[in-house]
Design an enzyme around this catalytic site. Structure first.
Site, PDB file in Angstrom:
ATOM      1  N   ARG A   1      39.054  -5.646  37.392  1.00  0.00           N
ATOM      2  CA  ARG A   1      39.704  -4.410  36.951  1.00  0.00           C
ATOM      3  C   ARG A   1      41.055  -4.769  36.308  1.00  0.00           C
ATOM      4  NH1 ARG A   1      44.325  -1.783  37.753  1.00  0.00           N
ATOM      5  NH2 ARG A   1      44.249  -2.393  39.934  1.00  0.00           N
ATOM      6  N   ASP A   2      42.035  -5.121  37.119  1.00  0.00           N
ATOM      7  CA  ASP A   2      43.343  -5.432  36.558  1.00  0.00           C
ATOM      8  C   ASP A   2      43.283  -6.714  35.724  1.00  0.00           C
ATOM      9  OD1 ASP A   2      45.869  -4.081  36.654  1.00  0.00           O
ATOM     10  OD2 ASP A   2      46.699  -5.896  37.502  1.00  0.00           O
TER      11      ASP A   2
ATOM     12  N   HIS B   1      43.171  -6.769  31.843  1.00  0.00           N
ATOM     13  CA  HIS B   1      44.375  -6.792  31.005  1.00  0.00           C
ATOM     14  C   HIS B   1      44.558  -8.159  30.355  1.00  0.00           C
ATOM     15  CE1 HIS B   1      46.293  -2.968  31.729  1.00  0.00           C
ATOM     16  NE2 HIS B   1      46.132  -3.089  33.029  1.00  0.00           N
TER      17      HIS B   1
ATOM     18  N   SER C   1      54.205  -2.741  40.397  1.00  0.00           N
ATOM     19  CA  SER C   1      53.533  -2.855  39.097  1.00  0.00           C
ATOM     20  C   SER C   1      54.285  -3.725  38.101  1.00  0.00           C
ATOM     21  CB  SER C   1      53.334  -1.471  38.487  1.00  0.00           C
ATOM     22  OG  SER C   1      52.834  -0.576  39.442  1.00  0.00           O
TER      23      SER C   1
END
Lengths: 369, 369
Positions: free
Chosen positions: B34-35, B38, B188
């Site tokens: 998911r992340d 990026h 984040s």
């Protein structure tokens, strides 16, 4: 506003105040050109030394260390010879450095007081005398001689995780008595946690004179190098060993530019220009790195067996040469509690394991006849 | 002996006891797929998803998250479309996973309850509803709907550094009231220190019910991801977000294999097979990474301006396209306190700065006539 990094103190939003700040400025000790050599397989050119030393000097690093990974005269058949001598490297760095103090590492048993004298004559004004964490007594003559030369001198206790916090502090006390201005906790395997660093820092504070400085060398094996260095600073350390881009053995050392960025978020004072460091790491070190630094199975095995990460590379080679697996070599070396200077033991152990394995095959073959 | 890693508890020598241990086992939440997207610029193939999900499942990761970096339906002209839809990815992962729970991220305003229903129908049994740290109220219907579907549900407060520990805990409390089983501190920007994480963890413990779980998502920007996750665990966190080889935006996320190795030195319990993770990171993720993850000037500028690292890449592109420098774009975005979902603002700001700069040139030229 932090004058160095240009970062506003409020830019991060609502962050915790810096609960324990060091008194005064941090003293940033570069080890790119010394410990970093491990990662470059001792193949820096003189021009690279000049470029890196110049960039570090421009970024206002307090001290730049030049010598082999194992210290002055640390070239050997096992640890490699390098393309140049220590003296060539020192002369190259000395020719460009204007601000920083030049320092050297000396491991008694590998380097001698004669090496120290020669380095001093060439402009090296600071020395770190390094030994295994239980062997401080071998540093007496070297520390005393460095003081005789009026040098800044630190005592560095390698593999600091292999003895208790209290016993380590006793060894540091010996170095202080011999005349060391600064004593180090050195996490040579990078297997220490923040708890481990805090315990040793507290033990140092309890036993050392207030004027004796305390330094931290933390490997980045578990990517705790920055956190462990911060923890030491929170407990009184003012000298921090760092290398550009974290260049070093195994998963590398505490990366200097990252530590400084973290130090800025903690509000610690230092002389460093962070942007200069980031440029130096990106343009001078990363392009020449022959491998990416990360935790792999080999360096984890080395660390978990209480061995310096440099053993992982050597064990891999020996395993390849003798047809056995590197894991067995590292386990056996760990069982024998091998320390830093005993890297020639890797070949001995590999040969022995290989012989044992062949013997086994022969026995099995005899039995099946 | 630690049964998982095969590492003897005494192998490291004299290390500190684990001062504060979590009750029970850690719950390891993978965010590679998911992340991590990026960092791979959303270009995973379905075969890669299957291979990575299978390897994570084999290593006994508790939950595997599949969705775009910005969550379900998080494809757009600005954040990219990817080669496949969320549904293709979820189906690919679901086809190979036997042990782990499949999870998804949903950012209200980007994804909807319809997306959640569809994901649930495809086998996703856990969801994390993520929003800016001051906007918990927008998660009410999504958390309630997830509970209605009988899913495991977490509330994730992005950019947790942008509000005080006490205010953040109030937002977490709202999510708990809506029905979240677990609430997260999400760093984040990766600019939090261990102090910052500790302060927020303590604030959570003071206000949440004992049965509500607490999770940590820490970026590795300052290479404090492992240390910050450990700090959270020392203060009661039991769920930890991790990605193989630290794959993620900017300098990446907390690397899973390194965190697990560190957790072993702390003696934390978990289900993970560390060797499997190291093999997966080395053979499945690193060869496909299109860049090395480290702290560079751009991601540092993003973080120090309170922006997600993903802005750094986008600002660089916009700077290139509009002939201005990325530093100015990031400063202006920081001044406007832009948050995660507002990535289209990068182009707006770039255009505005470029226009302003052209206007300046024109004025100067008029004045000189």
């Amino acid at each position: 506003m932090n004058a160095i990094s240009g970062i506003s103190d409020n830019a991060y939003g609502y962050l915790a105040p810096n609960t324990i700040a060091p008194a005064g400025k941090l003293y940033i000790q570069d080890i790119t050109l010394r410990d970093g050599l491990h990662a470059m397989q001792r193949r820096y050119t003189l021009e690279q030394v000049r470029q890196i030393a110049k960039a570090l000097d421009k970024a206002k690093v307090d001290a730049i260390e030049i010598s082999r990974g194992d210290g002055l005269s640390g070239s050997s058949f096992h640890s490699g010879f390098g393309d140049h001598t220590d003296w060539d490297w020192i002369a190259a760095a000395a020719s460009v450095v204007k601000h920083a103090r030049l320092s050297a590492l000396l491991v008694p048993g590998i380097g001698t007081v004669h090496d120290l004298k020669r380095a001093h004559d060439m402009g090296v004004s600071s020395v770190r005398i390094a030994t295994h964490c239980t062997e401080a007594d071998v540093t007496k003559q070297h520390i005393e001689y460095a003081r005789h030369l009026d040098m800044d001198v630190s005592g560095l206790l390698m593999m600091s995780h292999m003895t208790s916090p209290e016993a380590l502090a006793q060894q540091a006390k010996l170095m202080e008595e011999y005349g060391a201005h600064c004593v180090y906790v050195a996490d040579s395997c990078g297997m220490m946690t923040m708890n481990d660093v805090a315990a040793r820092s507290i033990a140092y504070a309890q036993i050392l004179k207030p004027e004796t400085r305390f330094g931290i060398y933390a490997q980045h094996q578990l990517s705790l190098g920055v956190a462990n260095s911060i923890t030491a600073v929170q407990h009184g350390a003012t000298r921090v060993d760092l290398s550009l881009a974290g260049v070093g053995a195994g998963a590398g050392n505490t990366p200097m530019e990252v530590f400084i960025a973290a130090a800025d978020t903690y509000g610690y004072q230092h002389n460093i220009n962070l942007s200069d460091l980031i440029v130096a790491a990106e343009t001078l070190v990363r392009p020449w790195q022959n491998r990416v630094l990360y935790l792999d199975q080999n360096s984890l095995n080395a660390g978990s067996n209480g061995l310096h990460a440099d053993f992982s590379h050597t064990a891999k080679e020996a395993a390849h040469n003798h047809g056995i697996d590197s894991h067995s070599i590292l386990s056996e070396l760990g069982r024998r509690q091998i320390i830093g200077g005993q890297i020639d033991m890797v070949t001995d152990v590999a040969l022995e394991l290989s012989k044992r394995s062949n013997q086994q095959v022969e026995n099995n073959s005899t039995m099946s006849k």
